[in-house]
Every structure is written in structure tokens, then in C-alpha cells.
Design an enzyme around this catalytic site. Structure first.
Site, short mmCIF file in Angstrom:
data_model
loop_
_atom_site.label_atom_id
_atom_site.label_comp_id
_atom_site.label_asym_id
_atom_site.label_seq_id
_atom_site.Cartn_x
_atom_site.Cartn_y
_atom_site.Cartn_z
N TYR A 191 33.14 -93.30 57.85
CA TYR A 191 32.98 -93.65 56.43
C TYR A 191 34.06 -94.63 55.96
O TYR A 191 33.76 -95.72 55.47
CB TYR A 191 33.00 -92.38 55.59
CG TYR A 191 32.75 -92.64 54.12
CD1 TYR A 191 31.53 -93.12 53.68
CD2 TYR A 191 33.75 -92.40 53.18
CE1 TYR A 191 31.30 -93.37 52.34
CE2 TYR A 191 33.52 -92.64 51.84
CZ TYR A 191 32.30 -93.12 51.42
OH TYR A 191 32.08 -93.37 50.09
N HIS A 249 40.03 -92.50 47.81
CA HIS A 249 39.53 -91.42 48.67
C HIS A 249 40.72 -90.70 49.30
O HIS A 249 41.65 -91.34 49.80
CB HIS A 249 38.65 -91.97 49.79
CG HIS A 249 37.30 -92.42 49.34
ND1 HIS A 249 36.24 -91.57 49.24
CD2 HIS A 249 36.84 -93.64 48.98
CE1 HIS A 249 35.18 -92.22 48.83
NE2 HIS A 249 35.52 -93.49 48.66
N HIS A 266 38.77 -96.48 42.65
CA HIS A 266 38.92 -95.07 43.01
C HIS A 266 39.72 -94.95 44.30
O HIS A 266 39.91 -95.93 45.03
CB HIS A 266 37.55 -94.39 43.16
CG HIS A 266 36.67 -95.02 44.19
ND1 HIS A 266 35.91 -96.15 43.94
CD2 HIS A 266 36.43 -94.71 45.49
CE1 HIS A 266 35.25 -96.49 45.02
NE2 HIS A 266 35.54 -95.64 45.99
N GLY A 268 -3.81 -133.46 70.97
CA GLY A 268 -2.84 -134.22 71.74
C GLY A 268 -1.92 -135.07 70.92
O GLY A 268 -1.21 -135.94 71.46
N THR A 269 -1.87 -134.86 69.60
CA THR A 269 -1.03 -135.70 68.73
C THR A 269 0.26 -135.01 68.31
O THR A 269 1.01 -135.55 67.51
CB THR A 269 -1.82 -136.12 67.48
OG1 THR A 269 -2.32 -134.94 66.83
CG2 THR A 269 -2.98 -137.02 67.85
N GLY A 270 0.51 -133.79 68.79
CA GLY A 270 1.79 -133.12 68.53
C GLY A 270 1.82 -132.21 67.34
O GLY A 270 2.87 -131.64 67.02
N LYS A 271 0.67 -132.02 66.68
CA LYS A 271 0.70 -131.17 65.48
C LYS A 271 0.99 -129.71 65.83
O LYS A 271 1.79 -129.05 65.16
CB LYS A 271 -0.62 -131.30 64.72
CG LYS A 271 -1.88 -130.92 65.47
CD LYS A 271 -3.12 -131.17 64.62
CE LYS A 271 -4.38 -130.66 65.32
NZ LYS A 271 -4.61 -131.34 66.63
N GLU A 279 40.03 -97.96 46.98
CA GLU A 279 38.81 -98.77 47.07
C GLU A 279 38.33 -99.24 45.70
O GLU A 279 38.74 -98.71 44.67
CB GLU A 279 37.66 -97.97 47.71
CG GLU A 279 37.93 -97.53 49.13
CD GLU A 279 36.73 -96.80 49.72
OE1 GLU A 279 35.69 -96.72 49.04
OE2 GLU A 279 36.83 -96.31 50.86
N PRO A 295 -6.30 -135.32 65.47
CA PRO A 295 -7.03 -134.93 66.69
C PRO A 295 -6.12 -134.26 67.70
O PRO A 295 -4.90 -134.18 67.52
CB PRO A 295 -7.55 -136.29 67.21
CG PRO A 295 -6.59 -137.30 66.67
CD PRO A 295 -6.16 -136.77 65.33
#
EC number: 3.1.21.-
Length: 590
Positions: A217, A127, A125, A435-438, A117, A433
Site C-alpha cells: 500500500y 498514515h 493526511h 495493387g495500389t497500396g490502399k 501524503e 483498384p
């Protein structure tokens, strides 16, 4: 296709059964091989492997076999790394063969698993774990014998390194050579896993469960396919492990974890307890910095001295930790940030955890960790791309056109802020205002981001309770900022801000902000006094998108449509200002 999947599942199941036969369900010993830094003939630090000289035909055969295996397995190993593997693994195999013969063991009952590894610190190293499983042998005697084997292996390698070190340093005095050898024995390339006994005040070899060590592991590492990557180069056990693909390793690991899922979260296993070895030496390539082990350097009486600098101990995570990490990774991949998200997207895992002791607390902890991880690592734009499936965006584009907005310029504005590249301007203000999609657009962006929080204006003392560690914050129908206008300016100014939250510690707010309002929020009323003092600072932090045309969308717009639309962005941020006429179709009347 279905039959092919069934055949593949059967093949993997057979492979899993066969692998469990090769790797016994029992304890053995484990160690690391690490490259040590020492001085060369010019008193400069080096990790060069000693020359591989031997008159043993068996050892030469082992060297050749290992080199052939490694060359075929991975092309990213250097010659020095290959020589290090040949030396350490070759000596290991030869010594195991001698040990088995001298103890009259059955070689078919020996388990040796190794994996080469490179860690996250780019330290090379190997293992190794070793076990012998015979019902006729006392396990305690076997463990003692394996401990003796590791001592012998450590000494044999120390002799090779010490002789080479003394030769290049021209150390000829027998007493000095003996001192040098002692240092290499105490701190050489072999690092056994140890634990500290508090009663006897001594270190002992740590028993390691071979199956857990291998499946949980070792199999969790990814195969290295680039020079800068961390993971494993090659692995083997003289059997199935040698030829497993990266995908097969991951699948077998999951099968092993699933098999033990009944007690996986509360198993009384803690590999970290008392785990104080092996320790990784923090080595550099400069002779003027802290390098290698001071004992080795000083024993050679060179001009280069250094202090021993030790990094964190190598730790073997427990089953409990691995299961929790696996769950956290799954939450991150699918985008779960609330219990409701988890019930919908990870219902099986939610049910499993909720039935365990302290289950709700575990769930909340994992969800909080995922919020922190996601808000820190990726932006709101990344969330939209990551957590949604693309859909046809024509209904969304039609809605934006009906709102009187230029979809190309709106896309650039949104992406600049969602990627946090708008500088001090970190807020999108949809103004207009009803109904405007914001609200439609704001809701779509937040739901697509998934990890979003709402400003709770109903509680003026703690408006930010839901906003900590979120990628985006939504202030719906925001009216008067009042007493929290300073907090709002700090949050929308582009920096990470900590604010007070109800019944919690102060939380970090990192996300960009979306505001929807039909009033002029730059006019702030504090107490009974309306003031314009904050108007200019607020305008410097917001881009105002006017939504003035009433719309009546007939097709539902979804996060998938938003992903398709935003994904066509050229990834180039633009310069933003508070009012941008380019956002609108036709001539602006304001």
C-alpha cells in the site's frame, strides 16, 4: 555494464532482506492523522494547527527532529502542514516512548511506520501503523495494549485542539468546554482503522499486517515533486524507509509481490470487508458551504452551521486487487488487447493466469478492461506513438511517393483524424483498384494502433461485433453498406455510439474509421434499390484518398516507420473536405 547490473541487483536484494528484518511479518494497528476544519476567531473555517507550545525537552527535541527531516525530504510542504506533522508525529513518538517504558517492552521490537501524503482530492493526511513483536508476549494482549495507546493518543491531540478552539472562540464555561472536548475526541484528527462486528454490533480496531501495508500500500505511492501532485511527501520508520528513493520503493514492492506470487491472485484476504473507517471529511474553504464536522461547529455556538459530509471510506486494497491492477497497468503500457497480444508480449503472466482457477475468464476480463481504458483515455495517434519503437521511415516515404501522394499533406490529414480533431469527419476512405497500396496503408495504421477492430461484413446482421471499445475500426474491401448505413453514419460522425453486437451487450464505439474499397460506397443498395440519398451525408463524414498508381514495394514497411513519420507532425489539425487535391503529387485527373 552487466557487472554493474549484477551489483545493483545484489544491493537491492540486501536492502530487501534488511528491510524485512526492520518490518516484522505480523499484525499491528493503523490510523490516519487528518487536518480537521474548525472555526477561527472570526467564525471562518480554518485548518490551522494549534501553536506548538511545550515545556518538555523531549517533545521539543522531537519537534525539531521532525521539522529537519521533512524540510530535507520535500520542499512542497507548507508551514502549516509541517506544524501538523510536528504536532501529531511528535506526540506519537513521545507517547510510544512512555508506553514502552510503562509496559517494560523492548524498544527494539517496536515497529512504527509513517507516511505523509496528499490524496487525489488534495486532502493532506498521515498514515501510521504500529506493532510490537515479542515471542514472550501474548499477541491478543499486545493488540489490546496498542488499542489503548491509540485511545490515549487520540485524547491527547483532542485536548490540544479543543483548548485552542475554545480559546480562539472565547469559550470559558467549563460545561461548554467539556462538550467541545467530547466532540474533538469523537471526531478529531486521529482516525483509527476499524471494522464492524455484525454479532456485537460494535466497531473494533482493524488488525493490519505491517509488511503488506508497507510494501503493497504505502510503497505504491509516488513522491510528490509538484504542488498539484498526489502521492507522498516523506516516509520513515527510524531506519531504511527514511532514505529509500522512489525507484527503490517500487522495486522493493515488486520483489515483495513476486515473492508471494504463488497465491497472490487467490489469497483469502479482503481488507475491504467491514472496513468502515477512517472516513475522510470533505472539507472546503468556504464558511457558507458544507464544511468540517457539524458537531464541532455546533458545540462552539457559532453562527456558521454545516452538515457532516463524508466522502468514501479509506480502504486498503487486497493483494488480489493489487496484482490484478499491476497486470492491467502492464497490459496498458505494452499494448495488449487480445489473448494473442498477451501471449506474445506478456507470455509469463498469460501462462501464470491461465493455470489458475477461472484463468481464461480473468484474462478476458483484464483484456476487456484494457480495451475500455485505452479507447477512452487516449486516441489512435497516441496509441501509435506509445506502442511502437521508431525505425527509419525512408521506405515508407518512398512507398507513399510511389502511390502519388504528398506525404506532408497526407500526414496532416491522417493525424487530424487519428486525434479525433476532424469534427464530423471521422473516416478515411482509401479508394482505388487493386495493387495500389490502399490496403497496405490501412493495415499499417491499424497494426500500429494495436487496439483496432474489423468490420465483419460477412455477417450483415452484426457487422460491429469486433468494433466495441477500439481506437480505430477497419472496413476492408467494403462494398455496399446496405441496412447498416445509418449505423455507419452515426459512427463516422465523430460521436460515441452504442451498437448491437452478437452474443454481447451493446458496445460503445469510439474510434475513427478506415475504409478500403474499389467501388463507390456512397451509392447504397437497400434491398433491390440503389439510392444516392445517403451520398452527401457520407461525403460529409469521410475524406477520400484516391490510390490510383500501381506500386511494388521492395522493402517491408513497419509500424515503427509509421511512428517516426507521424511523430514529426506539428500537432496542428487542418480543415478537411471530402476531396482534397493537395493530397496528390502533380495534377489531378479527376
Amino acid at each position: 555494464m552487466a557487472q554493474a547490473q549484477i551489483d545493483e541487483q545484489r544491493r537491492l536484494q540486501d536492502l530487501y532482506v534488511q528491510l524485512k528484518k526492520e518490518i516484522n511479518d505480523g499484525e499491528g494497528v493503523a490510523w490516519l492523522f487528518q487536518q480537521k476544519t474548525y472555526t477561527d476567531k472570526d467564525n471562518k473555517p480554518t485548518k490551522a494547527t494549534p501553536p506548538l507550545r511545550t515545556t518538555s525537552s523531549d517533545l521539543r527535541l522531537a519537534f525539531d527532529s521532525i521539522e529537519e527531516n521533512l524540510t530535507a525530504s520535500n520542499e512542497h510542504l507548507t508551514n502549516n502542514e509541517i506544524n501538523f506533522c510536528k504536532l501529531t508525529l511528535g506526540k506519537t513518538l513521545l507517547l510510544i516512548d512512555k508506553h514502552v517504558k510503562s509496559h517494560r517492552w523492548d524498544s527494539n521490537k517496536v515497529n512504527l511506520i509513517w507516511q505523509i501524503e496528499k490524496g487525489k482530492t488534495q486532502q493532506f493526511h498521515i498514515h501510521c501503523c504500529l506493532g510490537y513483536f515479542d515471542k514472550n508476549e501474548d499477541p491478543k494482549d499486545v493488540q489490546k495494549s496498542l488499542g489503548w495507546f491509540m485511545k490515549r493518543l487520540n485524547k491527547d491531540l483532542a485536548v490540544i485542539y479543543s483548548n485552542h478552539h475554545c480559546d480562539i472562540q472565547d469559550i470559558k464555561d467549563p460545561e461548554d468546554r467539556a462538550k467541545n472536548l467530547k466532540v474533538w475526541i469523537e471526531d478529531g484528527p486521529t482516525k483509527p482503522y476499524k471494522y464492524f462486528n455484525k454479532q456485537t454490533k460494535q466497531d473494533y480496531n482493524k488488525p493490519v499486517h505491517l509488511r503488506d501495508y508497507t510494501f503493497i500500500y504505502l510503497f505504491n505511492k509516488d513522491k510528490i515533486n509538484t504542488d498539484s501532485m498526489d502521492g507522498y511527501f516523506a516516509a520513515g520508520n527510524g531506519g531504511i524507509v527514511d532514505n529509500l528513493t522512489n525507484k527503490e520503493r517500487k522495486t522493493l514492492r515488486k520483489m515483495y509481490l513476486d515473492e508471494q506470487s504463488s497465491d497472490i491472485m487467490d489469497a483469502n484476504i479482503d481488507w475491504e470487508d467491514g472496513q468502515d473507517a477512517p472516513k475522510v471529511t470533505d472539507q472546503t474553504d468556504s464558511a457558507t458551504t458544507k464544511t468540517g464536522t457539524s458537531l464541532i461547529w455546533k458545540s462552539c455556538a457559532t453562527k456558521v452551521t454545516s452538515k457532516k459530509e463524508v466522502a468514501n471510506p479509506v480502504q486498503q486494497p487486497s493483494k488480489k486487487l493489487y496484482s490484478a491492477q499491476s497486470t492491467l497497468d502492464a497490459l496498458f503500457n505494452v499494448g495488449c488487447f487480445t489473448p494473442e497480444d498477451m501471449i506474445i508480449k506478456q507470455s509469463d503472466k498469460y501462462l501464470e493466469l491461465s493455470l489458475e482457477p477461472n484463468g481464461p475468464q480473468k484474462i478476458n476480463t483484464l483484456l476487456h478492461m484494457n480495451q475500455v481504458k485505452t479507447s477512452t483515455m487516449i486516441t489512435a495517434f497516441d496509441c501509435i506513438i506509445k506502442f511502437n519503437e521508431e525505425e527509419d521511415d525512408k521506405p515508407l516515404l518512398a512507398t507513399i511517393k510511389d502511390m502519388g501522394l504528398n506525404e506532408q499533406y497526407l500526414k496532416k490529414v491522417l493525424c487530424t483524424i487519428l486525434t479525433k480533431q476532424g469534427g464530423k469527419r471521422g473516416c478515411i476512405w482509401f479508394y482505388g483498384p487493386g495493387g495500389t497500396g490502399k490496403t497496405l496503408l490501412a493495415s499499417l495504421i491499424c497494426k500500429a494502433t494495436v487496439n483496432y477492430g474489423m468490420v465483419t461484413t460477412s455477417n450483415p446482421n452484426f457487422p460491429w461485433t469486433d468494433c466495441g471499445n477500439r481506437n480505430i475500426i477497419w472496413a476492408e474491401e467494403c462494398g455496399n453498406f446496405g441496412n447498416w448505413v445509418e449505423d455507419f453514419k452515426a459512427i463516422t460522425g465523430g460521436g460515441d455510439v452504442k451498437v448491437d453486437t452478437k452474443n454481447k451487450q451493446p458496445q460503445s464505439i469510439k474510434g475513427c474509421v478506415i475504409v478500403t474499397s474499389n467501388t463507390n460506397i456512397t451509392k447504397v443498395t437497400v434491398g433491390c434499390v440503389e439510392t444516392n440519398a445517403h451520398a452527401e451525408p457520407l461525403k460529409q463524414r469521410m475524406i477520400k484518398i484516391r490510390c490510383m498508381k500501381t506500386i511494388n514495394p521492395k522493402t517491408k514497411i513497419t509500424p515503427g516507420m509509421l511512428k517516426r513519420w507521424l511523430n514529426t507532425w506539428d500537432r496542428q489539425p487542418i480543415q478537411l473536405s471530402h476531396e482534397m487535391p493537395e493530397l496528390y503529387l502533380g495534377k489531378c485527373r479527376w
